[in-house]
Design a protein around this motif. Structure first.
Motif, mmCIF file in Angstrom:
data_model
loop_
_atom_site.group_PDB
_atom_site.id
_atom_site.type_symbol
_atom_site.label_atom_id
_atom_site.label_comp_id
_atom_site.label_asym_id
_atom_site.label_seq_id
_atom_site.Cartn_x
_atom_site.Cartn_y
_atom_site.Cartn_z
ATOM 1 N N ILE A 1 24.454 -1.746 2.576
ATOM 2 C CA ILE A 1 23.324 -2.674 2.415
ATOM 3 C C ILE A 1 22.595 -2.726 3.738
ATOM 4 O O ILE A 1 23.208 -3.007 4.782
ATOM 5 N N HIS A 2 21.316 -2.401 3.739
ATOM 6 C CA HIS A 2 20.517 -2.417 4.975
ATOM 7 C C HIS A 2 19.127 -2.936 4.612
ATOM 8 O O HIS A 2 18.307 -2.230 4.033
ATOM 9 N N ILE A 3 18.907 -4.202 4.957
ATOM 10 C CA ILE A 3 17.649 -4.884 4.605
ATOM 11 C C ILE A 3 16.885 -5.181 5.889
ATOM 12 O O ILE A 3 17.485 -5.562 6.905
ATOM 13 N N LEU B 1 7.881 -6.728 14.713
ATOM 14 C CA LEU B 1 9.151 -7.449 14.766
ATOM 15 C C LEU B 1 9.905 -7.390 13.435
ATOM 16 O O LEU B 1 9.302 -7.597 12.385
ATOM 17 N N HIS B 2 11.191 -7.104 13.504
ATOM 18 C CA HIS B 2 12.012 -7.108 12.293
ATOM 19 C C HIS B 2 13.462 -7.381 12.650
ATOM 20 O O HIS B 2 13.913 -7.052 13.743
ATOM 21 N N ILE B 3 14.165 -7.976 11.705
ATOM 22 C CA ILE B 3 15.617 -8.149 11.801
ATOM 23 C C ILE B 3 16.251 -7.154 10.832
ATOM 24 O O ILE B 3 15.820 -7.044 9.681
ATOM 25 N N HIS B 4 17.253 -6.424 11.333
ATOM 26 C CA HIS B 4 18.063 -5.585 10.445
ATOM 27 C C HIS B 4 19.214 -6.441 9.918
ATOM 28 O O HIS B 4 19.902 -7.098 10.702
ATOM 29 N N MET B 5 19.428 -6.420 8.613
ATOM 30 C CA MET B 5 20.614 -7.060 8.038
ATOM 31 C C MET B 5 21.495 -5.960 7.469
ATOM 32 O O MET B 5 21.098 -5.238 6.551
ATOM 33 N N MET C 1 11.067 -9.011 2.826
ATOM 34 C CA MET C 1 12.360 -8.335 3.014
ATOM 35 C C MET C 1 12.382 -7.110 2.112
ATOM 36 O O MET C 1 12.057 -7.210 0.924
ATOM 37 N N PHE C 2 12.766 -5.975 2.688
ATOM 38 C CA PHE C 2 12.830 -4.757 1.885
ATOM 39 C C PHE C 2 13.960 -3.869 2.378
ATOM 40 O O PHE C 2 14.448 -4.015 3.513
ATOM 41 N N GLU C 3 14.360 -2.933 1.526
ATOM 42 C CA GLU C 3 15.456 -2.024 1.879
ATOM 43 C C GLU C 3 14.986 -1.011 2.904
ATOM 44 O O GLU C 3 13.877 -0.472 2.795
ATOM 45 N N ASP C 4 15.837 -0.752 3.888
ATOM 46 C CA ASP C 4 15.539 0.280 4.883
ATOM 47 C C ASP C 4 15.565 1.655 4.201
ATOM 48 O O ASP C 4 16.435 1.946 3.390
ATOM 49 N N ILE C 5 14.594 2.485 4.554
ATOM 50 C CA ILE C 5 14.480 3.811 3.936
ATOM 51 C C ILE C 5 15.628 4.733 4.349
ATOM 52 O O ILE C 5 15.967 5.680 3.622
ATOM 53 N N ASN C 6 16.234 4.451 5.484
ATOM 54 C CA ASN C 6 17.319 5.288 6.018
ATOM 55 C C ASN C 6 18.505 4.375 6.367
ATOM 56 O O ASN C 6 18.759 4.090 7.538
ATOM 57 N N PRO C 7 19.221 3.907 5.326
ATOM 58 C CA PRO C 7 20.221 2.858 5.544
ATOM 59 C C PRO C 7 21.384 3.287 6.438
ATOM 60 O O PRO C 7 21.890 4.385 6.308
ATOM 61 N N LYS C 8 21.763 2.396 7.358
ATOM 62 C CA LYS C 8 22.867 2.665 8.275
ATOM 63 C C LYS C 8 24.150 2.004 7.773
ATOM 64 O O LYS C 8 25.192 2.078 8.427
ATOM 65 N N SER C 9 24.095 1.332 6.643
ATOM 66 C CA SER C 9 25.286 0.766 5.997
ATOM 67 C C SER C 9 24.937 0.632 4.514
ATOM 68 O O SER C 9 23.762 0.772 4.146
ATOM 69 N N LYS D 1 0.837 -1.212 0.000
ATOM 70 C CA LYS D 1 0.000 0.000 0.000
ATOM 71 C C LYS D 1 0.863 1.250 0.000
ATOM 72 O O LYS D 1 0.377 2.331 -0.332
ATOM 73 N N ILE D 2 2.117 1.115 0.432
ATOM 74 C CA ILE D 2 3.077 2.205 0.237
ATOM 75 C C ILE D 2 4.314 1.613 -0.437
ATOM 76 O O ILE D 2 4.658 0.456 -0.209
ATOM 77 N N PRO D 3 4.972 2.435 -1.276
ATOM 78 C CA PRO D 3 6.085 1.890 -2.056
ATOM 79 C C PRO D 3 7.308 1.599 -1.200
ATOM 80 O O PRO D 3 7.582 2.318 -0.231
ATOM 81 N N SER D 4 8.014 0.547 -1.545
ATOM 82 C CA SER D 4 9.323 0.270 -0.932
ATOM 83 C C SER D 4 10.048 -0.689 -1.859
ATOM 84 O O SER D 4 9.442 -1.277 -2.761
ATOM 85 N N LYS D 5 11.342 -0.819 -1.631
ATOM 86 C CA LYS D 5 12.130 -1.708 -2.484
ATOM 87 C C LYS D 5 12.104 -3.105 -1.880
ATOM 88 O O LYS D 5 12.927 -3.442 -1.036
ATOM 89 N N GLN E 1 13.932 0.138 19.565
ATOM 90 C CA GLN E 1 12.916 -0.223 18.570
ATOM 91 C C GLN E 1 11.949 0.932 18.371
ATOM 92 O O GLN E 1 11.358 1.426 19.335
ATOM 93 N N ILE E 2 11.788 1.335 17.120
ATOM 94 C CA ILE E 2 10.872 2.443 16.808
ATOM 95 C C ILE E 2 9.593 1.910 16.165
ATOM 96 O O ILE E 2 8.503 2.353 16.498
ATOM 97 N N VAL E 3 9.736 0.963 15.242
ATOM 98 C CA VAL E 3 8.554 0.417 14.565
ATOM 99 C C VAL E 3 8.089 -0.839 15.321
ATOM 100 O O VAL E 3 8.834 -1.816 15.427
HETATM 101 P P1 5GP Z 1 13.835 -0.040 14.617
HETATM 102 O O1 5GP Z 1 14.486 1.175 15.196
HETATM 103 O O2 5GP Z 1 12.363 -0.108 14.936
HETATM 104 O O3 5GP Z 1 14.577 -1.305 14.967
HETATM 105 O O4 5GP Z 1 14.005 0.090 13.059
HETATM 106 C C1 5GP Z 1 13.018 0.571 12.209
HETATM 107 C C2 5GP Z 1 13.649 0.777 10.867
HETATM 108 O O5 5GP Z 1 12.617 0.995 9.927
HETATM 109 C C3 5GP Z 1 14.578 1.997 10.794
HETATM 110 O O6 5GP Z 1 15.890 1.604 10.405
HETATM 111 C C4 5GP Z 1 13.923 2.893 9.752
HETATM 112 O O7 5GP Z 1 14.841 3.561 8.929
HETATM 113 C C5 5GP Z 1 13.038 1.926 8.980
HETATM 114 N N1 5GP Z 1 11.841 2.532 8.406
HETATM 115 C C6 5GP Z 1 10.972 3.356 9.045
HETATM 116 N N2 5GP Z 1 9.988 3.731 8.228
HETATM 117 C C7 5GP Z 1 10.222 3.109 7.043
HETATM 118 C C8 5GP Z 1 9.540 3.112 5.787
HETATM 119 O O8 5GP Z 1 8.502 3.747 5.579
HETATM 120 N N3 5GP Z 1 10.080 2.368 4.788
HETATM 121 C C9 5GP Z 1 11.224 1.641 4.957
HETATM 122 N N4 5GP Z 1 11.662 0.956 3.909
HETATM 123 N N5 5GP Z 1 11.890 1.619 6.125
HETATM 124 C C10 5GP Z 1 11.401 2.352 7.155
#
Ligand code: 5GP
Length: 114
Positions: free
Chosen positions: A38-40, A100-104, A28-36, A14-18, A95-97
């Motif tokens: 590659i950030h999946i 549950l998610h794993i950062h790779m 699995m999708f790319e993080d919108i604000n990558p910390k490296s 419903k919202i775009p992402s890679k 954790q902000i979102v």
């Molecule tokens: P947390 O801090 O909860 O472990 O990580 C949440 C991650 O979700 C963050 O790295 C943030 O950049 C990513 N994120 C937040 N909103 C979106 C979004 O709308 N799209 C994508 N692809 N990533 C998001």
């Protein structure tokens, strides 16, 4: 945007992402604000708020998420160089979102923090 259901919206497209990979159980999708470089993010399609909500009925999803992460690392050719899998939990874990998610994280030598 409200963080609460953001990953549900991504899973349901419903919202775009890679999106890198999706099946019946995970997305699995790319993080919108990558910390490296590659950030999946690896996310169960079924909403589980945090790792605290893992129980005897749903615990297999964690093994599946990790198994698929390794498969993707090999397919994308960064497995041998290495990577980091991270799960943040709640306020003190960063954790902000609340889904549950794993950062790779991969693509560069990451700083050790523990
Ligand atoms: P947390 O801090 O909860 O472990 O990580 C949440 C991650 O979700 C963050 O790295 C943030 O950049 C990513 N994120 C937040 N909103 C979106 C979004 O709308 N799209 C994508 N692809 N990533 C998001």
């Amino acid at each position: 945007m409200n963080n609460k259901n953001i990953f549900n919206k991504i899973i349901k497209k419903k919202i775009p992402s890679k999106i890198i990979y999706q099946d019946k159980k995970i997305t699995m999708f790319e993080d919108i604000n990558p910390k490296s470089p590659i950030h999946i993010l690896i996310v169960p399609n079924q909403k589980i708020k945090s790792i605290n909500k893992i129980n005897k009925n749903n615990k297999n999803i964690i093994g599946y998420m990790i198994y698929k992460s390794v498969r993707i690392a090999k397919k994308m050719k960064f497995a041998e160089d290495g990577y980091r899998l991270v799960i943040n939990c709640n306020k003190n874990g960063g954790q902000i979102v609340p889904h549950l998610h794993i950062h790779m994280l991969a693509g560069k030598k990451l700083r050790n923090f523990c």
